[in-house]
Enzyme design. Structure first.
Site, mmCIF file in Angstrom:
data_model
loop_
_atom_site.group_PDB
_atom_site.id
_atom_site.type_symbol
_atom_site.label_atom_id
_atom_site.label_comp_id
_atom_site.label_asym_id
_atom_site.label_seq_id
_atom_site.Cartn_x
_atom_site.Cartn_y
_atom_site.Cartn_z
ATOM 1 N N TYR A 1 39.354 37.487 36.062
ATOM 2 C CA TYR A 1 37.928 37.337 36.326
ATOM 3 C C TYR A 1 37.110 37.397 35.044
ATOM 4 O O TYR A 1 37.626 37.712 33.973
ATOM 5 C CB TYR A 1 37.449 38.420 37.304
ATOM 6 C CG TYR A 1 37.292 39.796 36.686
ATOM 7 C CD1 TYR A 1 38.393 40.589 36.405
ATOM 8 C CD2 TYR A 1 36.027 40.300 36.366
ATOM 9 C CE1 TYR A 1 38.240 41.847 35.837
ATOM 10 C CE2 TYR A 1 35.873 41.557 35.800
ATOM 11 C CZ TYR A 1 36.989 42.328 35.536
ATOM 12 O OH TYR A 1 36.836 43.558 34.961
ATOM 13 N N GLU B 1 39.578 52.721 25.369
ATOM 14 C CA GLU B 1 38.292 52.094 25.720
ATOM 15 C C GLU B 1 37.721 52.783 26.954
ATOM 16 O O GLU B 1 38.364 53.636 27.550
ATOM 17 C CB GLU B 1 38.472 50.592 25.971
ATOM 18 C CG GLU B 1 39.381 50.271 27.143
ATOM 19 C CD GLU B 1 39.518 48.787 27.436
ATOM 20 O OE1 GLU B 1 38.671 47.984 27.008
ATOM 21 O OE2 GLU B 1 40.483 48.431 28.138
ATOM 22 N N LEU C 1 40.619 45.593 26.360
ATOM 23 C CA LEU C 1 40.064 44.258 26.557
ATOM 24 C C LEU C 1 39.247 43.889 25.316
ATOM 25 O O LEU C 1 38.455 44.698 24.834
ATOM 26 C CB LEU C 1 39.154 44.227 27.791
ATOM 27 C CG LEU C 1 38.600 42.837 28.092
ATOM 28 C CD1 LEU C 1 39.675 41.949 28.705
ATOM 29 C CD2 LEU C 1 37.394 42.904 29.008
ATOM 30 N N LYS D 1 42.083 40.105 31.466
ATOM 31 C CA LYS D 1 40.994 40.567 32.350
ATOM 32 C C LYS D 1 41.441 40.372 33.797
ATOM 33 O O LYS D 1 40.995 39.463 34.506
ATOM 34 C CB LYS D 1 39.685 39.830 32.030
ATOM 35 C CG LYS D 1 38.447 40.673 32.403
ATOM 36 C CD LYS D 1 37.221 40.185 31.689
ATOM 37 C CE LYS D 1 35.923 40.743 32.226
ATOM 38 N NZ LYS D 1 35.806 42.193 32.333
HETATM 39 N N1 PDD Z 1 33.656 44.855 32.080
HETATM 40 N N2 PDD Z 1 36.772 46.893 28.590
HETATM 41 C C1 PDD Z 1 36.888 46.809 29.926
HETATM 42 C C2 PDD Z 1 38.027 47.507 30.591
HETATM 43 C C3 PDD Z 1 35.953 46.070 30.673
HETATM 44 O O1 PDD Z 1 36.065 45.960 31.995
HETATM 45 C C4 PDD Z 1 34.861 45.444 30.006
HETATM 46 C C5 PDD Z 1 33.826 44.631 30.737
HETATM 47 C C6 PDD Z 1 34.778 45.577 28.605
HETATM 48 C C7 PDD Z 1 33.666 44.916 27.813
HETATM 49 O O2 PDD Z 1 33.840 43.526 27.769
HETATM 50 P P1 PDD Z 1 32.604 42.528 27.638
HETATM 51 O O3 PDD Z 1 31.840 42.963 26.463
HETATM 52 O O4 PDD Z 1 33.249 41.204 27.449
HETATM 53 O O5 PDD Z 1 31.816 42.638 28.917
HETATM 54 C C8 PDD Z 1 35.755 46.293 27.934
HETATM 55 C C9 PDD Z 1 32.900 43.950 32.888
HETATM 56 C C10 PDD Z 1 31.496 43.809 32.518
HETATM 57 C C11 PDD Z 1 33.116 44.277 34.354
HETATM 58 O O6 PDD Z 1 34.267 44.520 34.704
HETATM 59 O O7 PDD Z 1 32.161 44.290 35.118
#
Ligand code: PDD
Length: 290
Positions: free
Chosen positions: A32, A178, A202, A146
């Site tokens: 996703y 993270e 991620l 993801k």
């Molecule tokens: N989450 N690490 C994890 C485990 C995440 O789920 C996310 C983002 C990030 C940050 O990634 P980005 O900057 O590309 O949003 C890091 C999204 C927003 C979610 O699951 O809703």
């Protein structure tokens, strides 16, 4: 939001239904993305779609759209739903097939779903900062994908939610990885330190934007593993994600970070990040430092 995309077609949100044997539903067999929309425009859309394709490739699903078609489809969705400020959620699963762990051998069509949600920027929290807890990282070893399988992340976030914290900072042994849905940064002696983008985290799109901003503004960055001790000893701590942007962390496990207020480097990164949003999506009405 009235419309959604299901398998490439724009339909009424209420009509968007999935089969009980969709492999995403049964196994989490899919990936996703979440994309931010400001002023009706998608922020860092190419970066998100590139990561989407990478996630798909790493689990052996081929995207049947070109990037241009995909971008156009999402633009249409934003327009149809008249979304000004919010997010697009999209996912692709391996498709519908009789339940069996191994991938289906017959030709199964991957199913794409995308829809939008109105969401304001968390301006209050961006100004004051948020509290966090630490928790063991119990996830698998391909956190760079993801994946729809988010149970480890969910259990971590729930622990934070139960004590009224915004985020759970995960660690493997003594190393910080993270957040449950964000990347984590510490600042020590003017240096920004964050976990390298490998299989344990991620590779956040927001993280990458921040690293580019640091490079352009001569802010020293170390991308490396750092320990829980370094986290507790940091001058500043912040997290980043599509929905949280550059979010100051003022408390970790009940202990204040620095003097307990968002620090100077975090604040200047917030300002530079807002400039980046405005460059891509136009002027923001409400800003953090207003
Ligand atoms: N989450 N690490 C994890 C485990 C995440 O789920 C996310 C983002 C990030 C940050 O990634 P980005 O900057 O590309 O949003 C890091 C999204 C927003 C979610 O699951 O809703």
């Amino acid at each position: 939001m009235k419309y959604a995309i299901l398998d490439g077609k724009m339909i009424e949100r209420s009509e968007a239904k999935v089969d009980v044997e969709d492999r995403g539903y049964q196994f989490g067999d899919g990936v996703y993305e979440v994309i931010r929309v400001y002023n009706g425009k998608m922020f860092t859309v190419t970066e998100h779609l590139n990561r989407f394709v990478k996630s798909l490739e790493s689990i052996g699903i081929t995207l049947t759209f070109t990037m241009e078609q995909f971008t156009k489809l999402l633009e249409e969705l934003v327009e149809k739903n008249n979304l000004q400020l919010g997010t697009i959620y999209m996912q692709i699963t391996r498709g519908v097939a009789p339940r069996n762990h191994a991938f289906p051998t017959e030709d199964v069509r991957p199913s794409l779903v995308a829809y939008t949600k109105e969401a304001v920027r968390p301006l209050e929290s961006l100004k004051t900062g948020v509290t966090t807890i630490v928790t063991e990282d119990i996830r698998w070893l391909r956190c760079d994908i993801k994946s729809l399988n988010l149970l480890g992340n969910l259990l971590a976030k729930q622990k934070a939610a139960e004590v009224g914290s915004y985020e759970a900072i995960q660690h493997r042994s003594l190393d910080v990885t993270e957040g449950s849905s964000s990347n984590i940064f510490i600042v020590k002696n003017g240096k920004v330190i964050t976990h390298q983008s490998d299989n344990l985290i991620l590779k956040g799109i927001t993280k990458d934007v921040i690293l580019q901003i640091c490079a352009r503004n001569n802010i020293v960055v170390e991308e490396r593993t750092f320990t829980l001790n370094e986290l507790f000893d940091a001058d500043e701590v912040f997290l980043s994600s599509t929905t949280s942007e550059v979010m100051p962390i003022i408390e970790v496990d009940g202990k204040s970070v620095g003097d307990g207020f968002p620090g100077p480097i975090t604040k200047s990164l917030q300002e530079l990040f807002e400039q980046e949003i405005e460059k891509q999506c136009g002027a923001l009405k409400d800003k953090i430092l207003n």
